[in-house]
Design a protein around this motif. Structure first.
Motif, short mmCIF file in Angstrom:
data_model
loop_
_atom_site.label_atom_id
_atom_site.label_comp_id
_atom_site.label_asym_id
_atom_site.label_seq_id
_atom_site.Cartn_x
_atom_site.Cartn_y
_atom_site.Cartn_z
N LEU A 11 -4.90 -0.04 16.24
CA LEU A 11 -5.93 0.40 15.29
C LEU A 11 -7.34 0.04 15.74
O LEU A 11 -8.30 0.76 15.44
CB LEU A 11 -5.65 -0.20 13.91
CG LEU A 11 -4.35 0.26 13.25
CD1 LEU A 11 -4.14 -0.44 11.91
CD2 LEU A 11 -4.36 1.78 13.04
N ILE A 58 -11.14 5.65 13.06
CA ILE A 58 -10.92 4.98 11.77
C ILE A 58 -12.26 4.37 11.37
O ILE A 58 -12.88 3.67 12.17
CB ILE A 58 -9.89 3.85 11.88
CG1 ILE A 58 -8.55 4.38 12.37
CG2 ILE A 58 -9.72 3.15 10.54
CD1 ILE A 58 -7.50 3.28 12.53
N ILE A 117 -5.32 -8.63 4.32
CA ILE A 117 -6.60 -9.00 4.93
C ILE A 117 -7.47 -9.69 3.89
O ILE A 117 -8.10 -10.69 4.15
CB ILE A 117 -7.32 -7.76 5.51
CG1 ILE A 117 -6.50 -7.16 6.66
CG2 ILE A 117 -8.71 -8.15 6.03
CD1 ILE A 117 -7.08 -5.88 7.26
N ILE A 152 -6.31 -5.98 -4.09
CA ILE A 152 -6.11 -7.43 -4.21
C ILE A 152 -5.85 -7.83 -5.66
O ILE A 152 -5.00 -8.68 -5.93
CB ILE A 152 -7.33 -8.20 -3.62
CG1 ILE A 152 -7.48 -7.89 -2.13
CG2 ILE A 152 -7.23 -9.70 -3.87
CD1 ILE A 152 -6.22 -8.02 -1.31
N ARG A 196 0.81 -1.22 0.00
CA ARG A 196 0.00 0.00 0.00
C ARG A 196 0.85 1.28 0.00
O ARG A 196 0.33 2.37 -0.16
CB ARG A 196 -0.96 -0.01 1.20
CG ARG A 196 -2.22 -0.83 0.94
CD ARG A 196 -3.12 -0.88 2.15
NE ARG A 196 -4.39 -1.52 1.86
CZ ARG A 196 -5.44 -0.92 1.32
NH1 ARG A 196 -5.38 0.37 1.01
NH2 ARG A 196 -6.56 -1.58 1.07
N1 LIG Z 1 -10.12 0.39 7.66
C1 LIG Z 1 -9.15 -0.51 7.74
N2 LIG Z 1 -9.45 -1.83 7.73
C2 LIG Z 1 -8.46 -2.74 7.80
N3 LIG Z 1 -7.13 -2.44 7.91
C3 LIG Z 1 -6.79 -1.14 7.92
C4 LIG Z 1 -7.77 -0.13 7.84
N4 LIG Z 1 -7.14 1.09 7.87
C5 LIG Z 1 -5.83 0.83 7.96
N5 LIG Z 1 -5.60 -0.50 7.99
C6 LIG Z 1 -4.25 -1.11 8.00
O1 LIG Z 1 -4.06 -1.60 6.67
C7 LIG Z 1 -3.69 -2.97 6.69
C8 LIG Z 1 -4.59 -3.78 5.76
O2 LIG Z 1 -4.22 -3.59 4.45
P1 LIG Z 1 -4.53 -4.71 3.39
O3 LIG Z 1 -3.94 -4.26 2.11
O4 LIG Z 1 -4.09 -6.03 3.91
O5 LIG Z 1 -6.14 -4.67 3.33
S1 LIG Z 1 -7.12 -5.28 2.21
O6 LIG Z 1 -6.63 -6.64 1.90
O7 LIG Z 1 -7.08 -4.42 1.03
O8 LIG Z 1 -8.46 -5.30 2.83
C9 LIG Z 1 -3.89 -3.48 8.11
O9 LIG Z 1 -2.72 -4.25 8.34
P2 LIG Z 1 -2.69 -5.61 9.19
O10 LIG Z 1 -2.98 -5.17 10.59
O11 LIG Z 1 -1.28 -6.10 9.01
O12 LIG Z 1 -3.69 -6.57 8.64
C10 LIG Z 1 -4.00 -2.24 8.95
O13 LIG Z 1 -2.75 -1.97 9.53
#
Ligand SMILES: Nc1ncnc2c1ncn2[C@@H]1O[C@H](COP(=O)(O)OS(=O)(=O)O)[C@@H](OP(=O)(O)O)[C@H]1O
Ligand SMILES: Nc1ncnc2c1ncn2[C@@H]1O[C@H](COP(=O)(O)OP(=O)(O)O)[C@@H](O)[C@H]1O
Length: 183
Positions: free
Chosen positions: A122, A131, A85, A63, A45
């Motif tokens: 978070l 958020i 995720i 994705i 990202r």
């Molecule tokens: N709204 C929201 N929902 C979920 N996650 C959030 C959000 N905002 C920021 N983050 C941070 O972004 C990481 C998830 O990014 P991803 O690229 O894995 O997400 S996705 O697959 O496109 O849904 C996720 O990382 P991980 O904690 O490692 O999963 C978060 O740190």
């Protein structure tokens, strides 16, 4: 012989353990001489998908792009470790179909456990409304129906989770004998 790689796709809630398990798997695979690349949601990202947010459309685009890179690498003999995720089943199945050599690893811990871990603080922010659209809080997560591997990270050790992934990968390598090592 044309060597193919494999995509190991880690999906699960924030804090479930995707990054932790995938790093340990990466280390093991490098030790064993495999060509490995990691595409972690957080890192991707900042470059490939910079500017995308967390709406359904943006997550799907995230994705798709990750899937596209994983597809290119996989067909060139790399083991690709994706850690995202990836909350929507349909898009996970779409990239699975495109990549072919694909293992879905469901990193599964109850929301309450992930929230208790709150690795990045978070969940606290999401609960406070700072958020929006946070997965598991006010945004959906659709669990895999038939993942190749499920890691229950609140019930098993990191070593056990890693072993499950390695065992399944070894099954594929033995059946297809097609994942290449660094010369
Ligand atoms: N709204 C929201 N929902 C979920 N996650 C959030 C959000 N905002 C920021 N983050 C941070 O972004 C990481 C998830 O990014 P991803 O690229 O894995 O997400 S996705 O697959 O496109 O849904 C996720 O990382 P991980 O904690 O490692 O999963 C978060 O740190
Ligand atoms: N069996 C396990 N597998 C993976 N992580 C675990 C396990 N047990 C506890 N944890 C902890 O859970 C947290 C998971 O965080 P992280 O790997 O960043 O999750 P994600 O990448 O899914 O957001 C880490 O602090 C890790 O030490």
């Amino acid at each position: 012989m044309k060597h193919q790689g494999m995509t190991l796709w880690f999906t699960g809630l924030s804090g479930a353990g995707k990054t932790t398990i995938s790093k340990a798997v990466e280390e093991k695979l490098r030790e064993q001489g495999y060509k490995v690349e990691v595409l972690d949601g957080d890192v991707v990202r900042e470059n490939l998908t910079k500017g995308l947010g967390f709406s359904k459309a943006d997550r799907d685009e995230n994705i798709r792009r990750i899937g596209f890179v994983a597809q290119l690498l996989t067909r060139n003999g790399v083991i690709v470790i994706v850690s995202a995720i990836s909350p929507y089943r349909a898009i996970r199945d779409e990239v699975r179909g495109k990549i072919g050599n694909f293992m879905e690893i469901f990193v599964n811990a109850p929301l309450a456990v992930c929230e208790e871990r709150d690795v990045k603080g978070l969940y606290k922010k999401a609960r406070a409304g700072e958020i929006k659209s946070f997965t598991g809080i006010d945004d959906p997560y659709e669990p895999p129906i038939n993942p190749e591997v499920e890691c229950r990270t609140n019930q098993e050790t990191l070593a056990e989770s890693v072993e499950k992934v390695m065992a399944k990968l070894n099954e594929y390598v033995h059946v297809n004998n097609s994942v290449s090592k660094v010369a």
